[in-house]
Write a protein that holds these residues in place. Sequence first.
Motif, short mmCIF file in Angstrom:
data_model
loop_
_atom_site.label_atom_id
_atom_site.label_comp_id
_atom_site.label_asym_id
_atom_site.label_seq_id
_atom_site.Cartn_x
_atom_site.Cartn_y
_atom_site.Cartn_z
N GLY A 198 0.79 -1.22 0.00
CA GLY A 198 0.00 0.00 0.00
C GLY A 198 0.83 1.27 0.00
N ASP A 199 2.08 1.19 0.44
CA ASP A 199 2.95 2.37 0.43
C ASP A 199 3.32 2.72 -1.01
N ILE A 200 3.38 4.01 -1.30
CA ILE A 200 3.73 4.43 -2.68
C ILE A 200 5.07 3.82 -3.09
N ILE A 201 6.05 3.81 -2.20
CA ILE A 201 7.34 3.16 -2.46
C ILE A 201 7.70 2.32 -1.25
N SER A 202 8.12 1.09 -1.48
CA SER A 202 8.59 0.21 -0.41
C SER A 202 9.99 -0.29 -0.77
N LEU A 203 10.88 -0.29 0.20
CA LEU A 203 12.22 -0.84 0.01
C LEU A 203 12.30 -2.18 0.74
N ILE A 204 12.57 -3.22 -0.03
CA ILE A 204 12.64 -4.57 0.52
C ILE A 204 14.10 -5.02 0.50
N PRO A 205 14.70 -5.26 1.67
CA PRO A 205 16.11 -5.66 1.69
C PRO A 205 16.33 -7.04 1.06
N VAL A 206 17.34 -7.11 0.20
CA VAL A 206 17.75 -8.38 -0.39
C VAL A 206 18.96 -8.92 0.37
N ASN A 207 19.92 -8.03 0.59
CA ASN A 207 21.09 -8.33 1.41
C ASN A 207 21.62 -7.01 1.96
N GLU A 208 22.81 -7.00 2.49
CA GLU A 208 23.34 -5.78 3.11
C GLU A 208 23.58 -4.67 2.10
N GLU A 209 23.78 -5.02 0.85
CA GLU A 209 24.09 -4.01 -0.17
C GLU A 209 22.91 -3.66 -1.07
N GLN A 210 21.88 -4.52 -1.14
CA GLN A 210 20.85 -4.35 -2.15
C GLN A 210 19.45 -4.31 -1.55
N LYS A 235 -3.10 9.05 -2.74
CA LYS A 235 -1.64 8.98 -2.67
C LYS A 235 -0.99 9.20 -4.04
N TYR A 236 -1.75 8.98 -5.11
CA TYR A 236 -1.22 9.13 -6.47
C TYR A 236 -1.37 10.56 -7.01
#
Length: 266
Positions: free
Chosen positions: A81-93, A144-145
């Motif tokens: 539902g958030d306009i942008i979400s950051l999903i961790p893949v690893n420590e760098e990505q 939100k858009y």
Amino acid sequence: MDYGISGLSLIPVRKEPSEKSEMVTQVLFGEHFEIFEEMVGWSHVRMAWDGYEGWIDSKMITPLNARAFNRIEKRPFAVTGDIISLIPVNEEQNLTLVAGSTLPVWRPYLKEFSIEKEKYKAGGEVFYGDRKDPRKVVITQALKYFNAPYLWGGRSPFGIDCSGFSQVIYKMIGMPIPRDASEQVKLGTALSFVDEAEPGDLAFFDDEEGNIVHVGIIWKRNKIIHASGKVRIDNVDQFGIFSVDLKRYTHKMRVMKKIIGVNETS
């Protein structure tokens, strides 16, 4: 039959197998599909969500086996539902997900989803299972858009078209509707008067030949949220959309439809 899923934020879907071809829609992260034809570098796909077809650059596809595809099909889906979400893949990505992305095989108690054997943690707003007060969710998410640019074939806050907008917003309340306005208009129950409309109902507009060419989401009395140049709020009445910027009618009303809470088509 082969299967795939989007492991990228957005995948453009083309009308023909060429980068120069028109983009007809986009696949959001986590949306899965069937692959039923392949050419050099291109795959002809059919979306599981809405049955839409088109061509995808094969390099952008994350393959799925039939077992994983069926597993996703059987599980209730979760949607960001958030306009942008950051999903961790690893420590760098990180994975960057736009609103309306699917989180396959969602485990709400762990805040975790998976694609094949890869597992990911997700925070933020996630819609899953029964959506309480779906009309409120539709309006809250649609607002939100605001000011998102118009993009033919787009389905994200970075660029979206009118029917992509209504489709993605309805996805957040667990309601699959077709990709194009000309198909969306076939759903639900027609309203006789503008005053009958409730927040979240859809309004459709036609051209001089009677073709449905535009759709918007009713916000409140005589107000509509729609993608035209950008996602905007304008006035609406029985004649159509009246642009508050241009001081004139820009779209001619065809019909208003109630889809939320209605099972049959008309």
